[in-house]
Each structure stands twice: as structure tokens, then as C-alpha cells.
Design an enzyme around this catalytic site. Structure first.
Site, short mmCIF file in Angstrom:
data_model
loop_
_atom_site.label_atom_id
_atom_site.label_comp_id
_atom_site.label_asym_id
_atom_site.label_seq_id
_atom_site.Cartn_x
_atom_site.Cartn_y
_atom_site.Cartn_z
NE ARG A 22 -4.05 -2.14 1.89
CZ ARG A 22 -4.87 -2.70 2.77
NH1 ARG A 22 -4.71 -2.44 4.07
NH2 ARG A 22 -5.85 -3.50 2.38
CD GLN B 112 -12.34 21.81 -16.26
OE1 GLN B 112 -12.50 20.64 -16.59
NE2 GLN B 112 -13.23 22.75 -16.50
N GLY C 134 -9.95 21.59 -23.90
CA GLY C 134 -10.27 20.60 -24.93
C GLY C 134 -9.09 19.71 -25.26
CD GLU D 96 -1.17 -3.63 -3.48
OE1 GLU D 96 -1.30 -3.90 -2.26
OE2 GLU D 96 -0.40 -4.24 -4.23
#
Length: 383
Positions: free
Chosen positions: A244, A337, A341, A364
Site C-alpha cells: 500500500r 481541466q 479541450g 491494493e
């Protein structure tokens, strides 16, 4: 603690240069061909990337966890599929054998995992058993000096190509919980082991998964990890903290790459007579992403240091996985963002990363599982 800062700096610099000069220029090729180019795979083996966390006595680099996450952050700055090909060998594919395996198992498999001669895979998830891993249905029935395995494993990373599998199977049908599960080492050419077709995924092209089906697959009893039934789930849990934290570090690396891409585009692109970077609402998105990436880096390094010092970091590892996996998703969204485009067009790396990072919130241990683990540990500590 970092054992030799100078040597570590050299390693980080080498990997950073490899990412910048070899991997990033081949990201589009990786996505188009849906495979890690063979020459890059060979270079990864020569650099020792398959043995980052494997002890030196078995041919690995023997990195501490803090050192490993610093390397993972650099590797995270390119397509996740590049890391995926060697990640299992360093994590759940080798750590279970290292932690609980017999001396013979370690000698037979771990050195070959460290060099990349063997590619490993970890089989826990099933069609009806994901987050509730203790409810798995794959069975292993004793038959003389072998066990006969039957069942199906799903979404198995490296499944189409792996040479050796760590397989969790139920050896005690009367025990429906974790105590009835045993871990087996199953070689990829074992009769009765079948591979399903490669999964068609949303992202992470080049990182292959598939079903692994066991139909009367006979596995030698000596291939039980540790030589004892009923310890498999415990073995799996022992490797989770490291895994992790490793994935959390990769999330940080991806986030930092996305911040770099967003900043470069915002400075270059002009709107209303000035660069995007001059617009305050764009600045806000850049600032939020930079802040969150820095927070993730700080969390992961702190938890890794604590684990190296012997502290139980189960809660902290889940905190890191929860935050970093969610964080990189937000950073990727902002990156698209900022690009406007263009961010929706595959010509730009942010479009690919936007799809790639979605998986971090699932494997995980899902975000929701991390929340459960953290809360339960909190209650347990107080109680």
C-alpha cells in the site's frame, strides 16, 4: 533511515534519467502496442528494478522501505504499466515467500524473481470474492504428496505472462474464514493451470490482467508457503503495508508528473492575451494540485520511515493509500481541466493518465476498505 545518502542519490538520479530519456518517450508506443517494448524490459532487468526490495543475499538491491518509495515516486512519473511489470516481483509476488517461505522456497524462487528471470503474479481476487478476500472459494484438496486446486482467480496482474503464481486457496472447507486459507507457489506451466483472455481495461495499456483458472491442478505439498496449512491469509496481510505504501508513492509520482504537465501547458497556452498561468482560477487549480502532491509525498515518507524503524504502520499505510489514491484522481481531473479541450485528446499525456489513475482507488484495497481498516484500528487502539 537512509543507509548511504550518496549511493541513494546516484540510484534516484539513474532511475530519473531512465524515466525521462527512455520511458516517457515510449509512453505512446506502450499505449499503442499495449505492451512494454522488449528492449525496455531488458533494460529494467539490467538496472535491477525487478529486485528493488529483495535482499542483497538473494540478488536484489535490498532497499529499505523509505528508499523504495523514493524510487517508486520517480517511476510514477511515467505510465503506470512500466512499473506494473516489475512491481509484483518486488511486492506480493516475492514478499510472501521472503517473509513466510521455507529456506528451500526462498533459494529456489527469490533470486530468479530478483533478476526478472521469473515474472510473478499474486492470485487472491475471485469472481465472487474481492474486498471480502477471506470468503474465497478456490479449493485445495490433499491427495498424497500433492494438493489438487480448483477455482478461478480474477483480474490477476501479469497473469497472461507470469512464470510463478502465489495462490490463495481454501484447504479447510470447515473453516469459512481466513484460517482455512493456505498460500501455494504454483509454477505457470503446471498442468491444470489455464489463463483466460487478457482483459480489455479502461486504462493502463501494457499492464495485462486475466483470469487464472485451476482445473484439477496438482501442486506439490512442498509448495505450501512456509510448509503449513492455514497461514495463507496471514501471509497476504503481512505484505499489505509495504504494497500500500508502494502504490501510494506511485500515486505521488504520477501527481507530480501531472503538475509538471499542467504548469508547462498553462505557461505556454494563451487566452485573452495572456498565458493561462496568469488567470487566477487556473492558478487555483495548479496550487491545489501542488499542495496535495506535496502532502502525499510527506505522508508516504513519514510512514515508510516509521515502518523501517519497526513501528506497526497498518493504520498509516491505509491512510496513505486512501489519501494518495484519491488525491491523484483529483490532480488528474484538474490537469485535464487546465488543458481544456486538449486534455480530452489522446495526443496529450493527461488524457491517458486520467484513465490510468482510476485504478489506484481500487487495487491494493479499495478506498472504502481503507476507510474501514483505519476506523477499526482507531476503535481497537482506544478499546
Amino acid at each position: 533511515m537512509i543507509r548511504d545518502p550518496e549511493v541513494l542519490d546516484q540510484l534516484i538520479d539513474t532511475i530519473s534519467r531512465f524515466v525521462r530519456e527512455r520511458l516517457i518517450p515510449n509512453e505512446a508506443r506502450l499505449a499503442e502496442e499495449d505492451a512494454v517494448p522488449p528492449e525496455l524490459l531488458e533494460e529494467m532487468k539490467q538496472m535491477g528494478l525487478f529486485g528493488l526490495s529483495i535482499p542483497e543475499e538473494y540478488g536484489g538491491l535490498g532497499l529499505t522501505l523509505e528508499e523504495e518509495v523514493l524510487v517508486a515516486m520517480e517511476i510514477g512519473k511515467t505510465s503506470p504499466a512500466f512499473r506494473s511489470i516489475f512491481g509484483t516481483n518486488n511486492g506480493i509476488g516475492a514478499q510472501g515467500i521472503l517473509i513466510d517461505g521455507t529456506p528451500e522456497q526462498k533459494t529456489k524462487y527469490v533470486p530468479r524473481l530478483a533478476t526478472g528471470e521469473l515474472l510473478s503474479s499474486f492470485c487472491l481476487t475471485e469472481p465472487d470474492s474481492g474486498s471480502d478476500a477471506a470468503s474465497l472459494r478456490t479449493t485445495a484438496v490433499r491427495d498424497g504428496d500433492h494438493y489438487v486446486l480448483n477455482g478461478t482467480k480474477r483480474f490477476i496482474t501479469n497473469g497472461p505472462h507470469a512464470d510463478v503464481f502465489t495462490v490463495m486457496a481454501r484447504t479447510d472447507p470447515g473453516n469459512k474464514g481466513a484460517g482455512g486459507i493456505t498460500a501455494f507457489i504454483v509454477e505457470g506451466d503446471t498442468p491444470g493451470l489455464k489463463r483466460g483472455p487478457a482483459d480489455k481495461k479502461m486504462g493502463q495499456k501494457g499492464a495485462h490482467t486475466c483470469d487464472i483458472i485451476f482445473e484439477d491442478c496438482r501442486v506439490p505439498a512442498e509448495n505450501i508457503i512456509g510448509g503449513k496449512e492455514g497461514q495463507g491469509f496471514k501471509t497476504a496481510m503481512k505484505v499489505l503495508d509495504r504494497g500500500r505504501l508502494h502504490i501510494s508513492a506511485v500515486c505521488v509520482g504520477v501527481a507530480e508528473r501531472l503538475v509538471e504537465e499542467s504548469l508547462a501547458y498553462a505557461i505556454e497556452r494563451k487566452q485573452f492575451g495572456v498565458s493561462l498561468a496568469e488567470h487566477q482560477l487556473v492558478q487555483a487549480m495548479l496550487a491545489d494540485s501542488k499542495t496535495e502532491a506535496y502532502a502525499g509525498r510527506t505522508m508516504v515518507l513519514d510512514a515508510a520511515r516509521r515502518k523501517d524503524e519497526g513501528e506497526n504502520v497498518s493504520t498509516l499505510a491505509s491512510c496513505c493509500k486512501l489519501f494518495c489514491a484519491e488525491m491523484v484522481g483529483r490532480v488528474a481531473d484538474r490537469a485535464v481541466q487546465v488543458h481544456g479541450g486538449a486534455g480530452y485528446i489522446s495526443e496529450y499525456a493527461v488524457e491517458r493518465f486520467y484513465r490510468d489513475v482510476r485504478l489506484f482507488r481500487i487495487y491494493e484495497g479499495t478506498t472504502q476498505i481503507q476507510q474501514v481498516v483505519i476506523a477499526r484500528n482507531m476503535v481497537r487502539e482506544v478499546s
